[in-house]
Write a protein that holds these residues in place. Structure first.
Motif, short mmCIF file in Angstrom:
data_model
loop_
_atom_site.label_atom_id
_atom_site.label_comp_id
_atom_site.label_asym_id
_atom_site.label_seq_id
_atom_site.Cartn_x
_atom_site.Cartn_y
_atom_site.Cartn_z
N ASP A 26 -3.12 -0.84 -12.35
CA ASP A 26 -1.70 -1.01 -12.06
C ASP A 26 -1.45 -1.88 -10.83
N GLN A 27 -2.50 -2.43 -10.21
CA GLN A 27 -2.33 -3.22 -9.00
C GLN A 27 -3.13 -4.52 -9.06
N PRO A 28 -3.06 -5.28 -10.14
CA PRO A 28 -3.98 -6.41 -10.29
C PRO A 28 -3.76 -7.54 -9.31
N GLU A 29 -2.55 -7.73 -8.81
CA GLU A 29 -2.29 -8.87 -7.92
C GLU A 29 -1.71 -8.43 -6.58
N MET A 30 -2.10 -7.25 -6.12
CA MET A 30 -1.50 -6.70 -4.91
C MET A 30 -2.55 -6.36 -3.87
N ILE A 31 -2.09 -6.34 -2.61
CA ILE A 31 -2.84 -5.72 -1.52
C ILE A 31 -2.14 -4.40 -1.21
N THR A 32 -2.89 -3.31 -1.25
CA THR A 32 -2.32 -2.00 -0.93
C THR A 32 -3.14 -1.40 0.21
N ALA A 33 -2.47 -1.05 1.31
CA ALA A 33 -3.17 -0.52 2.48
C ALA A 33 -2.43 0.69 3.03
#
Length: 375
Positions: A7-14
Motif C-alpha cells: 500500500d506504499q509503493p511510492e512513499m517515504i513513511t517515517a
C-alpha cells in the motif's frame, strides 16, 4: 530481508519516538518518495536525529521506516546501517585525506552492496564526475580542495555507492556564501537528473526554497507540518510566514522573451509576470520567489509611469497580524484549481488606510521577482 508493503509503493513513511539523552523525539511523516524533501527548522529541533534514524545510525524502539514499500524498521525489527542502501553526506565532507579524489570516489563504488531500484538511474564514475564537474580534481589530494569542491566529491562518493535514498545533513552549513553559490547549481542538477529521493536537512530557508519540492517542518523534536513546499510556505497557521525573510514560491511557464530589453514573460496562474534575465526555451516551467516585504497593495491599477513591471490582480484570502505593527495578507492568484498564494507584508497602518477585508479584489505591486530554478 525486510518485508514489502503493497500500500506504499511510492512513499517515504517515517515515525520515530523516544529519548536521545535528554532530547525527546516524536516525529512522523509520510510523503512522496521523489524529488527533494527538506527537513527544516531551528538548530536542535531534531532534523539530524531523524536523518540518523533513517540511516540506521540511531535506533528507536518505537520506530518505523519504509522506502517505496520496503520496510527498514518496524519496532524492534531493524535493518542494520551497513545493509541500508543510503548515501549520507555530512556537514563536513569527511574525505579520506590519504587518498586522492579519484580514490575517494572508487571507495564509494566499492561500498555498494545493493542492487539499484528498477526505476533508479545507475551512475558510473564517469557519469558522476561529469554531473558534479569534478574532472579537473581527480588527481588532487582532499586538502588541496576548496570547501565547495570537497562537498562535491563527498556527494560523488555517496552517489557511487548506488543508494536508493540520498541523505544530506546541512551539506552547505560550513561553506561561505561564495562556496554555497558554487555548489547550488550542482545540487539542482542532482534534483533534475536523478530518480532517487533526497532528504535535505537545513535551517536556511533560502536553500530550501531553491531546492526542495516537499518540506517537513520541525520544532522541538516534533513534526509541525509536512507537505508540498508551496503549501507550507503559504500556510497562515505556520511560523514560516512570520519569519523576517518570509517569501512566496510560485510556479509559472515561460511564454515569451524580449531580447531587446532582456525581459521574459512568465505566466503564473493566468497572470503575466515580466522578469529580467530569464532565458528560454519557451514552455519551460520555472520556480519564482517573491519576498513578502516586496509586495505592496492598491485598490486600483497604478496610473502614470512606474518602474514596477508586475501588478497582478489578486484576491485577499486571509489577513494575519503578528508583532505590534505588522500584517501578512495572503493573496490568491488565479482561480480554483490553478490558484497559487502570494504573501504581502504590510503595516497595520496600511491595512487600516486601505480598509482591507477578506474577499477584496486588489492590485499587487511587486518590486522584485527572482527565478530560483527550473521545475
Amino acid at each position: 530481508m525486510s518485508r514489502t508493503l503493497t500500500d506504499q509503493p511510492e512513499m517515504i513513511t517515517a515515525s520515530f519516538k523516544g529519548l536521545q539523552g535528554a532530547f525527546e523525539l516524536d516525529a512522523s511523516f509520510r510523503l512522496s518518495a521523489s524529488g527533494v524533501t527538506a527537513l527544516f527548522g531551528p538548530s536542535g529541533c531534531g532534523k539530524t536525529s531523524v536523518l540518523r534514524c533513517i540511516a540506521g545510525l540511531n535506533q528507536m524502539k518505537e520506530g518505523y521506516f519504509s522506502l517505496k514499500g520496503e520496510v527498514w524498521q518496524d519496532g524492534e525489527s531493524f535493518l542494520p546501517a551497513h545493509k541500508r542502501p543510503v548515501g549520507y553526506v555530512f556537514q563536513e565532507a569527511s574525505l579520506f585525506p590519504h587518498l586522492s579524489v579519484e580514490q575517494n570516489l572508487i571507495y564509494g563504488q566499492k561500498r555498494s552492496r545493493s542492487a539499484p531500484a528498477p526505476d533508479q538511474t545507475v551512475l558510473n564514475q564517469a557519469d558522476v564526475v561529469e554531473l558534479l564537474g569534478i574532472g579537473p580534481l581527480l588527481r588532487r589530494s582532499p586538502n588541496k580542495l576548496s570547501g565547495g569542491e570537497r562537498q562535491r566529491v563527498a556527494i560523488g562518493r555517496a552517489l557511487l555507492s548506488r543508494p536508493r535514498i540520498l541523505l544530506m545533513d546541512e551539506p552547505m552549513a560550513a561553506l561561505d556564501r561564495f562556496s554555497k553559490n558554487e555548489i547550488l547549481p550542482y545540487l539542482e542538477r542532482l534534483h533534475d537528473e536523478l530518480k532517487i529521493p533526497m532528504l535535505y536537512v537545513s535551517h536556511d530557508i533560502t536553500e530550501v526554497e531553491r531546492l526542495a519540492d516537499q518540506m517537513v517542518l520541525m520544532e522541538m523534536g516534533k513534526v509541525k507540518a509536512a507537505g508540498s513546499l508551496q503549501t507550507l510556505l503559504s500556510d497562515p497557521s505556520l511560523s514560516l510566514s512570520s519569519m523576517p525573510e518570509a517569501a512566496s514560491v510560485l510556479t509559472g511557464t515561460l511564454t515569451a522573451m524580449d531580447d531587446a530589453f532582456g525581459i521574459s514573460t512568465i505566466v503564473v496562474s493566468g497572470q503575466r509576470f515580466q522578469i529580467p534575465g530569464v532565458k528560454g526555451p519557451i514552455g519551460r516551467s520555472v520556480r519564482l520567489r517573491i519576498e513578502a516585504s516586496d509586495v505592496a497593495l492598491s485598490r486600483h491599477m497604478p496610473e502614470g509611469t512606474s518602474s514596477i513591471l508586475n501588478t497582478p490582480s489578486v484576491t485577499i484570502e486571509t489577513i494575519q497580524s503578528f508583532g505590534q505593527h505588522m500584517t501578512n495578507v495572503f493573496l490568491g492568484l488565479g482561480e480554483d484549481l490553478d490558484r497559487q498564494t502570494l504573501i504581502a507584508r504590510i503595516s497595520r497602518k496600511s491595512l487600516h488606510a486601505l480598509d482591507l477585508r477578506v474577499g477584496d479584489r486588489l492590485q499587487a505591486m511587486i518590486k522584485s521577482v527572482s527565478m530560483v530554478r527550473d521545475v
